[in-house]
Design an enzyme around this catalytic site. Sequence first.
Site, PDB file in Angstrom:
ATOM      1  N   ARG A  57     -27.367   7.250   7.452  1.00 34.40           N
ATOM      2  CA  ARG A  57     -28.252   8.031   6.589  1.00 34.40           C
ATOM      3  C   ARG A  57     -29.494   7.208   6.289  1.00 34.40           C
ATOM      4  O   ARG A  57     -29.437   5.980   6.184  1.00 34.40           O
ATOM      5  CB  ARG A  57     -27.549   8.400   5.279  1.00 34.40           C
ATOM      6  CG  ARG A  57     -26.416   9.364   5.440  1.00 34.40           C
ATOM      7  CD  ARG A  57     -26.979  10.736   5.734  1.00 34.40           C
ATOM      8  NE  ARG A  57     -25.924  11.709   5.886  1.00 34.40           N
ATOM      9  CZ  ARG A  57     -26.021  12.758   6.676  1.00 34.40           C
ATOM     10  NH1 ARG A  57     -27.110  12.958   7.380  1.00 34.40           N
ATOM     11  NH2 ARG A  57     -25.046  13.619   6.761  1.00 34.40           N
ATOM     12  N   GLU A  86     -34.773  12.018   4.008  1.00 34.06           N
ATOM     13  CA  GLU A  86     -34.310  13.109   4.877  1.00 34.06           C
ATOM     14  C   GLU A  86     -33.221  13.911   4.170  1.00 34.06           C
ATOM     15  O   GLU A  86     -32.389  13.340   3.472  1.00 34.06           O
ATOM     16  CB  GLU A  86     -33.696  12.479   6.135  1.00 34.06           C
ATOM     17  CG  GLU A  86     -34.076  13.146   7.391  1.00 34.06           C
ATOM     18  CD  GLU A  86     -33.527  12.405   8.604  1.00 34.06           C
ATOM     19  OE1 GLU A  86     -34.028  12.720   9.676  1.00 34.06           O
ATOM     20  OE2 GLU A  86     -32.637  11.563   8.505  1.00 34.06           O
TER      21      GLU A  86
END
Length: 88
Positions: A57, A86
């Site tokens: 991530r 994101e």
Amino acid sequence: SAELQALDVRYAPLEQCLAEADIASLYLPLLPSTRNIINDDTLALMKPNAMLINCGRGGLLDTKAALRALKSRRLASLGMDVFEGEEA
């Protein structure tokens, strides 16, 4: 397990792994305990010729710290499949 022991697999703390690795690749979920797990302090542990790859991530990596490490040649290369901010 006996199978892992036969293969000489051993667990090591993150700091040791980063200090010894030529290539470090991240595949972690983003949790409060893993956010910015790679930052100025952990990047300073890495070899100057090391490669860091983040496929987990985006929030695992402090991007600004990684850019500082690249610019100062404390990190040789960076591969990112994900970015901070994101959506999950």
